[in-house]
Design a protein around this motif. Structure first.
Motif, PDB file in Angstrom:
ATOM      1  N   GLY A  64     -36.619   2.453 -31.696  1.00  0.00           N
ATOM      2  CA  GLY A  64     -36.570   1.042 -32.064  1.00  0.00           C
ATOM      3  C   GLY A  64     -35.714   0.180 -31.165  1.00  0.00           C
ATOM      4  O   GLY A  64     -35.578  -1.029 -31.420  1.00  0.00           O
ATOM      5  N   LEU A  65     -35.153   0.762 -30.100  1.00  0.00           N
ATOM      6  CA  LEU A  65     -34.186   0.035 -29.274  1.00  0.00           C
ATOM      7  C   LEU A  65     -34.722  -1.278 -28.709  1.00  0.00           C
ATOM      8  O   LEU A  65     -34.020  -2.309 -28.789  1.00  0.00           O
ATOM      9  CB  LEU A  65     -33.691   0.944 -28.140  1.00  0.00           C
ATOM     10  N   LEU A 100     -34.669  -3.623 -31.605  1.00  0.00           N
ATOM     11  CA  LEU A 100     -33.314  -3.842 -32.112  1.00  0.00           C
ATOM     12  C   LEU A 100     -32.530  -4.782 -31.203  1.00  0.00           C
ATOM     13  O   LEU A 100     -31.730  -5.603 -31.679  1.00  0.00           O
ATOM     14  CB  LEU A 100     -32.585  -2.505 -32.246  1.00  0.00           C
ATOM     15  N   VAL A 130     -33.092   5.230 -33.569  1.00  0.00           N
ATOM     16  CA  VAL A 130     -32.459   4.165 -32.772  1.00  0.00           C
ATOM     17  C   VAL A 130     -33.131   4.048 -31.412  1.00  0.00           C
ATOM     18  O   VAL A 130     -33.418   2.935 -30.934  1.00  0.00           O
ATOM     19  CB  VAL A 130     -30.952   4.443 -32.616  1.00  0.00           C
ATOM     20  N   ASN A 148     -34.165  -8.457 -32.013  1.00  0.00           N
ATOM     21  CA  ASN A 148     -33.856  -9.012 -33.339  1.00  0.00           C
ATOM     22  C   ASN A 148     -33.633  -7.853 -34.298  1.00  0.00           C
ATOM     23  O   ASN A 148     -34.565  -7.411 -34.973  1.00  0.00           O
ATOM     24  CB  ASN A 148     -34.993  -9.913 -33.829  1.00  0.00           C
ATOM     25  N   PRO A 149     -32.411  -7.335 -34.368  1.00  0.00           N
ATOM     26  CA  PRO A 149     -32.161  -6.130 -35.190  1.00  0.00           C
ATOM     27  C   PRO A 149     -32.440  -6.348 -36.673  1.00  0.00           C
ATOM     28  O   PRO A 149     -33.013  -5.478 -37.331  1.00  0.00           O
ATOM     29  CB  PRO A 149     -30.684  -5.820 -34.928  1.00  0.00           C
ATOM     30  N   TYR A 157     -36.211  -6.420 -37.237  1.00  0.00           N
ATOM     31  CA  TYR A 157     -36.848  -5.102 -37.122  1.00  0.00           C
ATOM     32  C   TYR A 157     -36.580  -4.261 -38.364  1.00  0.00           C
ATOM     33  O   TYR A 157     -37.507  -3.681 -38.957  1.00  0.00           O
ATOM     34  CB  TYR A 157     -36.329  -4.378 -35.881  1.00  0.00           C
ATOM     35  N   LEU A 158     -35.324  -4.184 -38.797  1.00  0.00           N
ATOM     36  CA  LEU A 158     -34.977  -3.344 -39.936  1.00  0.00           C
ATOM     37  C   LEU A 158     -35.576  -3.872 -41.235  1.00  0.00           C
ATOM     38  O   LEU A 158     -36.032  -3.095 -42.078  1.00  0.00           O
ATOM     39  CB  LEU A 158     -33.452  -3.232 -40.053  1.00  0.00           C
TER      40      LEU A 158
END
Length: 364
Positions: A246-247, A250, A243, A253-254, A257-258
């Motif tokens: 990747g903050l 995230l 987390v 655009n969460p 990204y995921l």
């Protein structure tokens, strides 16, 4: 005179160390036939191979042509982040969109600056050569601690492997970075540095998602060492680090990204396959084939869980069931199933005493 005594005192430990080293080398020479067969000589053979690899890798860099595959794409994707784009769906390279987690971005951003915005290929090759030697050392340390493999195997693992040199210094892929972090994690786990080991494992996952294939093994070790409740903080280290890394993406655009960095539905090109070249391309690209491979992988994990790791699995499920509050139908049923498995194992397991001992006890 006092100075002379101090000098001799300082030289004493060094002289003793040199003497011990000389004795060890003489003994190794006397047992040279066993040198390549006995795991206790792993460090000596590894040191010789590492020295040889310095020359071999230098020769490969300067004599074998570099092949451009993904490096320019990596640099273009990283450059997009440097220019202020944090939406993963907008980050592109020559070979397509950015499909690696945030750790990849940070590491290759450093390489971007270290190689003159990715233009100095020779410097990049030298950096990856150092990474290769460090990875080799980490692998040798793992073999040294396990003492299971004869040292002659190491020659084929490094010096005789064209593919390994190609991946590291002729292609500059991101796989070597991920695997170096993974091998560092394994060394830390072998040293029982569980927190740092989980941290490095998560860093490896943040460079390339395929490291997740090692996650079942890590989970097994954590459950065996700490139990279900004790393993949760270690797993939390892995999750929190993902987390944090990747903050920035995230927050922008969460979903993007995921879906990009951990995309389980990616389609691989047939031209790059090594394991499945013997299959027709249509079959290789068919979704049913992908699902069959996934099903086979999960089935093997379940077979190991129930046939090899079943004791640990049963204990973990019992603890999980007792810690589920309020209880549910699933937790209650799981508890009864675990108890039934334990009773069945006791009934079918080996008898505590051989039959001859039991008969002798009855006679007495």
């Amino acid at each position: 005179m006092a100075a002379g005594l101090r000098k001799r005192g300082r030289a004493g430990p060094a002289a003793r160390a040199a003497g011990l080293c000389g004795q060890w080398l003489r003994r190794a020479w006397q047992e040279r036939r066993l040198l390549l067969l006995e795991p206790r000589y792993t460090l000596l053979v590894a040191a010789c191979l590492c020295l040889a690899e310095v020359g071999i890798t230098f020769w490969v860099i300067h004599r074998v042509a570099y092949t451009e595959i993904d490096w320019k794409a990596y640099m273009a994707q990283v450059e997009g982040v440097i220019n202020g784009t944090y939406d993963y769906t907008q980050l592109q390279g020559d070979t397509g969109p950015l499909v690696y987690p945030a750790g990849f971005v940070y590491i290759f951003m450093g390489l971007y600056y270290a190689t003159g915005q990715g233009t100095d290929i020779r410097t990049a090759q030298h950096i990856f050569a150092v990474l290769y030697l460090a990875t080799l050392l980490l692998v040798f340390l793992i073999y040294h601690q396990t003492c299971k493999v004869p040292p002659f195997v190491f020659f084929f693992m490094c010096c005789a492997s064209y593919r390994v040199h190609s991946i590291f210094v002729l292609r500059l892929f991101n796989d070597p970075v991920a695997m170096a972090l993974l091998f560092l994690s394994i060394n830390l786990l072998l040293a029982r540095r569980w927190g740092w080991g989980c941290c490095c494992f998560s860093l490896a996952v943040s460079v390339k998602m395929n490291v997740l294939l090692f996650a079942p093994g890590l989970l097994f070790l954590l459950l065996m060492q700490f139990g279900f409740r004790g393993a949760l903080p270690k797993l939390g280290i892995c999750a929190v680090l993902q987390v944090l890394l990747g903050l920035p993406f995230l927050l922008e655009n969460p979903i993007g990204y995921l879906s990009r960095s951990f995309d389980l539905g990616r389609q691989f090109l047939f031209r790059w396959t090594v394991n499945w070249r013997f299959l027709p391309e249509a079959l290789f690209l068919h979704r049913a084939f992908h699902l069959a491979l996934l099903a086979a992988h999960l089935a093997l994990l379940f077979l190991f869980a129930f046939c090899r790791w079943h004791r640990l699995l049963v204990l973990g499920l019992i603890e999980l069931s007792w810690n589920t509050y309020p209880s549910t139908s699933c937790s209650s049923a799981a508890l009864h199933i675990c108890h039934a498995v334990i009773l069945l194992q006791l009934w079918l397991g080996p008898q505590p005493f051989p039959r001859s001992i039991q008969h002798s006890k009855k006679a007495h």
